[in-house]
Design a protein around this motif. Structure first.
Motif, short mmCIF file in Angstrom:
data_model
loop_
_atom_site.label_atom_id
_atom_site.label_comp_id
_atom_site.label_asym_id
_atom_site.label_seq_id
_atom_site.Cartn_x
_atom_site.Cartn_y
_atom_site.Cartn_z
N ASP A 913 0.86 -1.09 0.00
CA ASP A 913 -0.17 -0.22 -0.09
C ASP A 913 0.83 1.14 0.09
OD1 ASP A 913 -2.18 -1.85 0.12
OD2 ASP A 913 -2.66 -1.52 2.18
N CYS A 914 2.00 1.26 1.00
CA CYS A 914 2.71 2.33 0.85
C CYS A 914 3.72 2.66 -0.35
CB CYS A 914 3.73 2.11 2.00
SG CYS A 914 4.56 3.89 2.36
N LEU A 915 3.94 1.30 -0.85
CA LEU A 915 4.59 1.50 -2.50
C LEU A 915 3.52 2.21 -3.43
CD1 LEU A 915 6.67 -1.60 -2.41
CD2 LEU A 915 7.58 0.62 -2.53
N THR A 916 2.30 1.89 -3.25
CA THR A 916 1.19 2.42 -4.21
C THR A 916 1.21 4.06 -4.13
OG1 THR A 916 -0.22 0.49 -3.99
CG2 THR A 916 -1.28 2.37 -4.97
N VAL A 917 1.43 4.44 -3.06
CA VAL A 917 1.42 5.93 -2.62
C VAL A 917 2.70 6.51 -3.33
CG1 VAL A 917 1.11 7.85 -1.40
CG2 VAL A 917 -0.06 5.79 -0.90
N CYS A 918 3.88 5.89 -2.90
CA CYS A 918 5.16 6.14 -3.60
C CYS A 918 5.14 6.20 -4.97
CB CYS A 918 6.24 5.15 -3.07
SG CYS A 918 6.67 5.10 -1.39
N CYS A 919 4.32 5.59 -5.86
CA CYS A 919 4.03 5.66 -7.26
C CYS A 919 3.80 7.02 -7.54
CB CYS A 919 3.20 4.52 -7.70
SG CYS A 919 3.86 3.12 -7.78
N TYR A 920 3.31 7.84 -6.71
CA TYR A 920 2.69 9.02 -6.83
C TYR A 920 3.54 10.25 -6.46
CZ TYR A 920 -1.63 7.07 -7.97
OH TYR A 920 -2.84 6.21 -8.58
N GLU A 921 4.30 9.97 -5.16
CA GLU A 921 5.08 10.74 -4.39
C GLU A 921 6.40 10.64 -4.71
OE1 GLU A 921 3.40 13.18 -2.94
OE2 GLU A 921 1.44 12.12 -3.63
N LEU A 922 7.08 9.51 -4.80
CA LEU A 922 8.41 9.37 -5.03
C LEU A 922 8.46 8.51 -6.42
CD1 LEU A 922 9.73 8.17 -1.49
CD2 LEU A 922 9.29 10.38 -2.44
N PRO A 923 8.20 8.99 -7.41
CA PRO A 923 8.43 8.08 -8.88
C PRO A 923 9.47 7.77 -9.17
CG PRO A 923 7.78 10.57 -9.15
CD PRO A 923 7.54 10.38 -7.84
N MET A 924 10.64 8.85 -9.02
CA MET A 924 11.81 8.46 -9.46
C MET A 924 12.62 7.25 -8.73
SD MET A 924 12.10 10.44 -11.92
CE MET A 924 13.61 9.84 -12.40
N SER A 925 12.21 7.27 -7.26
CA SER A 925 12.86 6.43 -6.57
C SER A 925 12.27 4.86 -6.81
CB SER A 925 12.74 6.52 -4.93
OG SER A 925 13.57 7.71 -4.66
N VAL A 926 10.94 4.94 -7.04
CA VAL A 926 10.24 3.81 -7.50
C VAL A 926 10.62 3.21 -8.78
CG1 VAL A 926 7.86 2.68 -8.04
CG2 VAL A 926 8.26 4.39 -6.05
N LYS A 927 10.95 3.82 -9.66
CA LYS A 927 11.53 3.41 -10.86
C LYS A 927 12.96 3.11 -10.70
CE LYS A 927 12.18 5.33 -15.87
NZ LYS A 927 11.97 6.49 -16.74
N LYS A 928 13.63 3.52 -9.90
CA LYS A 928 15.06 2.99 -9.63
C LYS A 928 14.69 1.46 -9.42
CE LYS A 928 19.21 3.76 -7.30
NZ LYS A 928 19.78 4.94 -6.25
N PHE A 929 13.81 1.27 -8.46
CA PHE A 929 13.83 -0.11 -7.55
C PHE A 929 12.71 -1.06 -8.21
CE2 PHE A 929 15.94 2.76 -4.83
CZ PHE A 929 17.22 1.95 -4.56
N ILE A 930 11.90 -0.60 -9.62
CA ILE A 930 10.68 -1.17 -9.75
C ILE A 930 11.01 -2.73 -10.17
CG2 ILE A 930 11.12 -0.66 -12.15
CD1 ILE A 930 7.88 -0.93 -10.22
N ASN A 931 12.28 -3.03 -10.58
CA ASN A 931 12.46 -4.52 -11.01
C ASN A 931 12.66 -5.19 -9.78
OD1 ASN A 931 12.40 -4.10 -13.94
ND2 ASN A 931 14.55 -3.38 -13.80
N THR A 932 13.35 -4.82 -8.78
CA THR A 932 13.36 -5.50 -7.33
C THR A 932 12.22 -5.59 -6.78
OG1 THR A 932 15.58 -4.47 -7.34
CG2 THR A 932 14.63 -5.38 -5.36
N ILE A 933 11.14 -4.55 -6.85
CA ILE A 933 9.93 -4.90 -6.34
C ILE A 933 9.01 -5.68 -6.80
CG2 ILE A 933 7.47 -3.56 -5.90
CD1 ILE A 933 9.19 -0.97 -5.75
N LEU A 934 9.22 -5.71 -8.45
CA LEU A 934 8.53 -7.01 -9.10
C LEU A 934 8.83 -8.24 -8.77
CD1 LEU A 934 7.90 -4.98 -12.72
CD2 LEU A 934 6.37 -5.32 -10.83
N THR A 935 9.89 -8.48 -8.68
CA THR A 935 10.83 -9.54 -8.24
C THR A 935 10.12 -10.01 -7.27
OG1 THR A 935 12.65 -9.33 -9.63
CG2 THR A 935 12.87 -10.77 -7.89
N LYS A 936 10.25 -9.28 -6.14
CA LYS A 936 9.64 -9.57 -4.75
C LYS A 936 8.12 -9.67 -4.81
CE LYS A 936 13.41 -8.41 -2.36
NZ LYS A 936 14.23 -9.61 -1.61
N LEU A 937 7.44 -9.28 -5.59
CA LEU A 937 6.07 -9.43 -5.53
C LEU A 937 5.72 -10.87 -6.33
CD1 LEU A 937 4.48 -5.83 -6.72
CD2 LEU A 937 4.48 -7.00 -4.70
N GLN A 938 6.57 -11.18 -7.16
CA GLN A 938 6.49 -12.50 -7.87
C GLN A 938 7.15 -13.79 -7.06
OE1 GLN A 938 8.60 -12.55 -11.67
NE2 GLN A 938 7.17 -14.09 -12.66
#
Length: 1517
Positions: A913-938
């Motif tokens: 849920d917090c990462l969902t908000v980060c997509c709006y508020e911290l987009p550059m940092s989310v973009k930097k770690f998006i692959n890591t996030i998707l790997t964790k989700l999977q």
């Protein structure tokens, strides 16, 4: 002779003074007063006529004045001898010749002369004559040298006898006087001579030194005076008697010899019997008698004298009054003569009180005199005698009202109130013994309603003395009713201390009595402070308060402590602002004895020192004085004293202060702060500083309870946009409370916990919450203005950081995290605290990665996953401060959330849920770690309860193209892989539940009963609610939505590359290959096929076409081909055709014309025809050249295609009806969402629905939610029930759409009002009330949102938007007009650059599958997008949830079902998944594990193969 100075007249007793004169005159005989003789009359003397011999002549000649002194002395001796033995007739002549020798300086000559005088008086035959006696008397009084000092001199002459002057030969003169008066019997002519006898005797008394025992001649003189008075009393005038009495009294009062006193008493008695007592001498006489009364040697005589006075009623009254006057007269001098007063009291008690009622009004005089006397002296002897007198007095009837009431203090209570118990213990016990029966009698009279006196005086009387335990309630009742301790009451300060000492300080006292005592004291403070103009009363009250708190250090009774807190709070509210700092400092000073913890560092105490003061030693701290105006509330001395106490505790034995008193004081400061926020800005500012300082001391002492009390107040602080301060109850923290296991529903033993949520705290009065103080401001470091009443949030934030970083106790640690999170969302409060915010980020990220404080100990029921959940929720509002963070800080936030994803399953949901908000508020940092996030989700998350949150995150990510701009094919496959896993999970779970092909059996109530409020779900999103069938359907539908969103977000070439991968996996995860594809999969495959090579939006398309001929002959034909319905409408004359291909995801319409060269020549002839043949056939073959069959054969049927792929549909009413129903099913997803504005202070349904305008913030938000369109004649956009004919529901509406979705917003502010015909706004409510999802833009300022503010059966999900910081007008309660709303509109710029709090409320039973179940802060520029996406997710969930007890069916599935029905009518047959049909398409089916079943039907699998074939065809090209 020296004369005495005139005496100052003594105050008389008025009308009673003459009674003594008349009474004493009645006792003496009636003797006529002779005519006065001239004092200078002398008998003629012939010195030549001498009797006797020649020797006498010789002596006479020698006695002459011309001879020497020795010769004359010899003559005196000679005459003396002669006169003793011979009779001489010329004695007067002899004395005449010798009388001048009394003036000589030779004492011997004078003594011989006085002896001659005595002999002359004895031998003079004419001594009875008045003339001769006057000669002798005059020579005596004129030559006797007597003088006396003044009264003032006499008062100090005890050690200086030289000031007394009396003739050394006074005894000779007195003997001569006694002879000439015949021992006082005959004083005729002497009393009224030039020097009267009375005056001479008075001067003689005055000249005697009575302070010496056996003073020469004093007793003889006084005895002589007694004889004179006894024998000549009637002759004495007032000016004769008064000097004698005064000097007699004076001698008696100074006498050292009892005989002297006795002689004086005899003179007084003689005066009383034979003469009279002048009015001016009454008081001195009574005083002398009183002084002698009680002395055993004098008592009989004095009693006899008093009885003589009392023998007559009038004289008795006068005597009684005189005795009273004696008592009061003693008060006018230098002090009270104890013996005199004691004797007077004894005389009154023994002689007059028993018969006092025989003397008119005499008792009143007695009471007045006693009251004045006792009030003026502290002599225990006097007080004892008065007590005895009053005790005797109570044996007489005292029912007269005037005995108990007197404005002059002449009443029984006045007398008793004046008595004090002082002196030795023996004397104290005697007085108490005398008073005890008096008190018992008074109490009995009062209880029996027979007491006629003043209850106030009775109360004062009981409070004056120690009372018995059984009298406590009686006395305290009197205290309450008689205002005994209030200002204006005599000695009210002492009364307060007495009340406290008697009723409160005793620990064994009954609690109700102690509490009632504080009630009284509180009223005293309120009255005193209201009357205090210069601070005098406050200083006195401070002393009482300080003493009270000092004695409470060992108090443990909770009821007493609670009442004491209320007392301190109410008192603090009454203290004037200019004095309040001293009051607060007094409370803070009590913490100086708070013991420091053993592991606390004393060096930290030095950090508490004020920057303007230096550290003082304990002695200096105690001795330093600060002026009233400059006094600062500083705990520097407190810290040093606490250290001092801890270091010296072993050297200073005694009881140690207990914690309850400190907790109570901390609660007092907290309550005062909450209350004064709206009452007094200066007080609130002072209390805020005090709370912060006490909190720091409590941290040093590791004192949990004190810190909890202060934190409860500090963490409730909020501010408005105008920087005004207010306090509020925490909200939006149910998730945090659940994580900490502090909700009232979950906890097993709530009484063992320090905090719960929600909770009601008695020292946090809710009536004072949510009220803005416009004069108490937030301290602005960037402002150059003088900020007097402002609070510095850095102080509070430093305390919070210390608590979180330095573990003290789990209770305060968890409490601070839970309550600080909603406070942090009030962003303006901490706008100027960048250093602390960055430090907080570091603490949060460290602890989220389980870098916890070393001393942290989790409770037995608490786990690290739960702690991480709480920390993630606390991190949520911190995201809104992203402008303060560096890129490193932002990256660390994302990394800590990724660490949370990897920890435990329970932690995943809040992290996602917090990462969902980060997509709006911290987009550059989310973009930097998006692959890591998707790997964790999977790979790391296996909890099915997290699936919905992952899908929402993926949905938001798909709608954020900036975040996926660098995605590769593998990245997209990773995303789709997550969704495929969820689809497979849903299918497997449904299959295990037996729900794959059956309707869902709902056991919960979908809709709320009409007229009842819906209950709100409070369970956190981390609480598992069970995997229900309807929830599985939602996960399945959401997975397809996410795939669609991601597929549409890709570029066309990316779609073409991945479409086969998607379709293949959809087929594989939907179930075993031998089973049919369900409607949802089939329709979704059609979606993939449609958008692989095109980006055309889905929409409803009409089939009406224009043909070249005026009256065309149209032929229609319909066929089924796979999952498509092909309709061909052909103009037989021209060959023009309209081809409509209806598929599950939409319809495609094509216009078909035959090339001109292919047209027959006779076509032109049709222009002349007047009759057109009927559709479906014509007798004229020329008219049937172009038919639907011809067109379909050319387009869809050709060699190599099986004949059953294009099956004709019968032309009947059933087919037409089925196709009509298919055309009416929407091809896009429709959503309708209500949008309402809540203005400041609005709370009712009518107020909200009646809003036709909103703030600029609201208007800006609404305008960016979608596109504004006209409603009238709007057919292209789904209106959700809004009137499109007459615009009855408003001329405009906002809507939003993408390629497959349309969402309309029912904004009530755009709908018209009709107050005359629709005062309840039912026309608006018919739309809002039928929406499952509503958005509330809430600027009401109310603390808690009412889920049922718009009551409806369809209340399901409410999305509430509130500013992170309110305006003053939003918080202040009261009514508001729409004009006020417009005047307080916020600018759109403010909306864009500030954050808003978004919270989603759901009906009871709805699982927490949304990211905003715990509130989120979203910046204003991203708010519309965030809310719109949230509304889409919520609306989709609502549609699934309310599926009418049927398996959820999307629009595409509905269309797929209609097509399948038509295909069945066309006689089509299904084929198994194991058909060899897949073998024809090796490029797309090589990776599919086909299991042959030997069945021969085509069905939906054939459709899938067709899609694959088409894709392969395009790929080959």
């Amino acid at each position: 002779m020296a004369s005495r100075p005139p005496q100052k007249p003594t105050e008389s007793l008025g009308g009673f003074s003459g009674v003594f004169k008349s009474f004493t005159k009645s006792l003496k005989p009636a003797v006529p007063r002779p005519e006065p003789t001239r004092p200078d009359a002398r008998s003629p003397i012939n010195p030549t006529v001498i009797g006797g011999g020649t020797e006498q002549t010789k002596f006479f000649l020698q006695l002459g004045a011309g001879n020497s002194l020795s010769q004359r002395n010899k003559a005196v001796l000679g005459f003396t001898a002669i006169l003793r033995h011979q009779v001489v007739s010329t004695i007067p002549e002899i004395w005449y010749a010798a009388h001048d020798l009394l003036h000589c300086d030779d004492a011997g000559v004078r003594r011989n002369t006085l002896i001659l005088l005595q002999v002359c008086i004895l031998k003079d035959e004419d001594s009875t004559s008045v003339a001769n006696r006057l000669v002798y008397y005059r020579d005596i009084v004129e030559n006797c040298q007597v003088s006396s000092p003044s009264r003032s001199e006499q008062n100090v002459s005890i050690d200086h006898p030289e000031i007394f002057s009396i003739d050394p030969l006074y005894s000779y003169f007195l003997d001569a006087l006694r002879l000439v008066t015949h021992s006082g019997r005959n004083v005729h002519g002497f009393l009224h001579a030039q020097t009267g006898l009375a005056a001479f005797l008075a001067n003689s008394l005055a000249s005697m030194d009575s302070t010496k025992a056996n003073s020469p001649g004093l007793t003889s003189l006084m005895d002589f005076i007694s004889l004179v008075v006894e024998h000549n009393g009637p002759l004495l005038r007032e000016n004769d008697v008064e000097p004698l009495l005064r000097e007699t009294i004076h001698v008696a009062t100074r006498a050292a010899d009892p005989k002297t006193v006795f002689s004086a008493l005899r003179i007084v008695q003689a005066m009383m019997v034979h003469a009279y007592i002048p009015p001016s001498c009454v008081d001195p006489v009574m005083e002398m008698l009183s002084g002698a009364y009680g002395v055993e040697a004098f008592t009989p005589l004095v009693r006899e004298i008093f009885q003589g006075f009392a023998s007559d009623s009038s004289a008795g009254t006068a005597t009684l009054m005189a005795l009273c006057h004696v008592l009061t007269r003693n008060l006018c001098g230098q002090g009270c003569n104890v013996n005199v007063c004691r004797g007077s009291i004894m005389a009154l008690r023994d002689l007059f009180v028993p018969t006092v009622h025989t003397y008119e009004n005499s008792l009143l005089y007695i009471l007045k005199a006693l009251s004045q006397l006792v009030s003026s002296t502290d002599s225990p002897v006097i007080h004892l005698e008065v007590s005895r007198l009053v005790n005797v007095l109570f044996d007489t009837p005292l029912d007269s009202f005037q005995y108990w009431y007197s404005s002059s203090g002449a009443s029984i209570p006045d007398v008793l109130l004046a008595i004090t118990i002082l002196g030795t213990s023996e004397m104290t016990s005697k007085i108490a013994g005398e008073l005890r029966p008096i008190l018992a009698t008074l109490k009995r009279l009062h209880q029996q309603k027979e007491y006629v006196g003043d209850s106030e005086q009775l109360l004062r009387l009981f409070m004056r003395f120690s009372v018995l335990p059984e009298d406590l309630q009686f006395v305290l009742d009197l205290v309450t009713s008689e205002n005994y301790c209030f200002p204006g009451f005599p000695n009210w300060i002492q009364n307060c201390e007495t009340v406290l000492r008697c009723f409160f300080h005793s620990p064994n006292q009954d609690v109700s009595i102690r509490v009632q005592t504080l009630d009284v004291l509180e009223q005293v403070y309120e009255v005193a402070l209201s009357l205090d103009e210069d601070g005098t009363l406050f200083k006195a009250l401070q002393a009482i308060m300080a003493g009270l708190l000092t004695k409470l250090t060992l108090e443990t009774n909770p009821e007493v402590l609670q009442r004491m807190r209320k007392f301190l709070v109410n008192t603090g509210l009454c203290v004037p602002e200019q004095l309040f700092r001293d009051f607060a400092a007094m409370l803070c000073d009590c913490f100086q004895s708070l013991p420091l913890a053993t592991r606390a560092s004393h060096s930290a105490a030095s950090r508490l020192l004020s920057p303007t003061t230096s550290a003082l030693t304990p002695a200096q701290s105690q001795l330093t004085t600060v002026s009233q105006s400059d006094r600062r509330i500083s705990l520097a001395s407190i810290a040093s004293l606490a250290t001092f106490h801890s270091h010296h505790s072993a050297k200073e034995p005694g009881p140690k202060p207990l914690e309850p008193i400190f907790v109570m004081l901390a609660q007092t400061l907290a309550e005062l702060f909450i209350v004064t926020i709206t009452a007094s800005a200066s007080k609130a500012k002072t209390l805020y500083d005090a709370l912060c300082q006490v909190s720091q001391v409590a941290i040093e002492a590791l004192n949990l309870n004190v810190l909890m009390a202060t934190a409860r107040a500090l963490l409730r602080i909020r501010c408005t946009w105008e920087l005004s301060i207010f306090a509020t109850n925490p909200k939006d923290m149910s998730g945090l409370a659940t994580a900490f296991q502090r909700t009232t529903e979950d906890i097993e033993h709530p009484e063992e916990k320090q905090w719960l949520f929600p909770e009601t705290i008695d020292y946090i009065p809710e009536s004072h919450l949510d009220n803005v103080c416009k004069t108490l401001k937030l301290y602005d470091r960037n402002s150059a203005k003088l900020q007097v009443n402002s609070i510095d949030p850095e102080k509070m934030l430093d305390i919070v950081l210390r608590i979180l970083e330095t573990y003290i106790d789990w209770e305060i640690y968890s409490f601070t995290w839970a309550h600080f999170c909603p406070q942090l969302s009030n962003m303006l409060l901490f706008q100027n605290c960048p250093r602390q915010i960055i430090q907080l980020r570091a603490i949060l990220c460290d602890q989220l990665q389980l870098k916890l404080p070393e001393s942290l100990k989790l409770p037995s029921a608490m786990t690290k996953p739960l702690l991480q959940v709480a920390l993630v929720r606390a991190l949520t509002p911190l995201l809104a401060y992203n402008e303060l963070f560096s890129k490193y800080d932002q990256d660390m936030i994302i990394q800590s959330l990724i660490a949370g994803l990897s920890s435990w399953e329970k932690t995943a949901i809040p992290c996602i849920d917090c990462l969902t908000v980060c997509c709006y508020e911290l987009p550059m940092s989310v973009k930097k770690f998006i692959n890591t996030i998707l790997t964790k989700l999977q790979t790391k998350i296996s909890s099915p309860y997290a699936n919905a949150h992952i899908l929402e995150f993926l949905y938001v990510l798909a709608r954020s193209p900036a975040l996926t701009s660098n995605f590769t094919v593998d990245d997209f496959k990773r995303v789709f892989g997550v969704t495929f896993k969820f689809i497979q999970f849903c299918h497997d779970s449904s299959r295990s539940m037996g729900l794959l092909d059956s309707a869902v059996k709902r056991t919960d109530k979908v809709l709320t009963d009409h007229g009842k409020d819906a209950e709100v779900e409070v369970l956190a999103s981390t609480v598992a609610t069970g995997m229900t069938p309807i929830f599985l359907q939602y996960l399945l539908a959401s997975s397809y939505n996410v795939i669609a969103a991601w597929f549409l977000s890709m570029k066309l070439y990316e779609r073409q590359e991945l479409s086969a991968f998607i379709m293949k996996n959809l087929v594989l995860v939907s179930g075993p290959l031998e089973e049919e594809l369900d409607e949802q999969n089939s329709s979704f495959l059609d979606f993939i096929s449609r958008f692989t090579f095109s980006d055309i939006e889905l929409r409803m398309t009409g089939t009406t076409a224009a043909y070249r001929c005026d009256k065309p002959t149209l032929l229609k034909g319909r066929w089924v081909s796979g999952i498509s319905i092909i309709s061909v409408e052909t103009c037989v004359e021209t060959g023009q055709a309209t081809i409509c291909i209806a598929r599950p995801t939409g319809s495609s319409v094509f216009r078909f014309e035959i090339e001109t060269s292919m047209q027959a020549q006779w076509v032109e002839e049709f222009k002349d025809l007047t009759v057109s043949p009927a559709v479906g056939g014509s007798p004229d073959e020329k008219q049937s050249q172009y038919t639907p069959d011809y067109i379909s054969q050319q387009l869809f049927q050709h060699a190599g295609i099986p004949d059953d792929q294009l099956l004709p549909l019968p032309d009947d009413s059933a087919t037409n009806r089925a196709i009509s129903m298919l055309e009416r099913v929407p091809v896009v997803q429709f959503h309708k969402v209500g949008v309402m504005y809540i203005a400041p202070r609005q709370s009712t349904e009518a107020e909200i629905l009646g809003n036709q305008v909103g703030s600029e913030n609201y208007q800006s938000f609404l305008s960016r939610m979608g596109t504004l369109i006209r409603t009238q004649h709007c057919k292209e956009v789904y209106m959700g029930g809004l009137d499109t004919e007459d615009s009855a529901d408003g001329k405009y509406a906002y809507y939003w759409s993408d390629k497959i979705t349309q969402m309309v917003f029912h904004a009530t502010s755009l709908m018209p009002n009709n107050p005359d015909h629709d005062p309840l706004f039912s026309m608006k409510k018919r739309h809002i009330g039928n929406n499952y999802v509503n958005i509330f833009y809430d600027e009401s300022g109310r603390n808690n949102f009412d889920f049922n503010v718009i009551r409806s059966q369809f209340n399901f999900i409410q999305i509430v938007i509130t500013p992170h910081t309110l305006h003053d007008a939003d918080v202040t309660h009261g009514s508001v007009s729409m004009l006020n709303i417009l005047e307080t509109q916020r600018s759109s710029k403010e909306h864009m650059h500030h954050s808003f709090k978004v919270n989603l409320y759901r009906r009871s039973g709805v699982p927490g599958v949304f990211s905003t179940c715990h509130f989120k802060l979203v910046s204003g520029d991203r708010l519309p997008e965030f809310v719109r996406n949230l509304a889409l997710v919520a609306s989709h969930f609502a549609n699934v949830w309310h599926a009418d007890n049927q398996k959820y069916t999307s629009n595409w599935c509905h269309r797929m079902r209609q097509i399948e029905d038509l295909r069945q009518k066309a006689g089509a047959h299904t084929v198994s998944r194991g058909s060899d049909a897949f073998s024809n398409y090796p490029s797309r089916t090589a990776s599919i594990n086909v299991k042959s079943s030997g069945q021969t039907n085509d069905g939906n699998l054939k459709t899938a193969i067709t899609f694959l074939d088409q894709l392969s065809h395009f790929d080959r090209q």
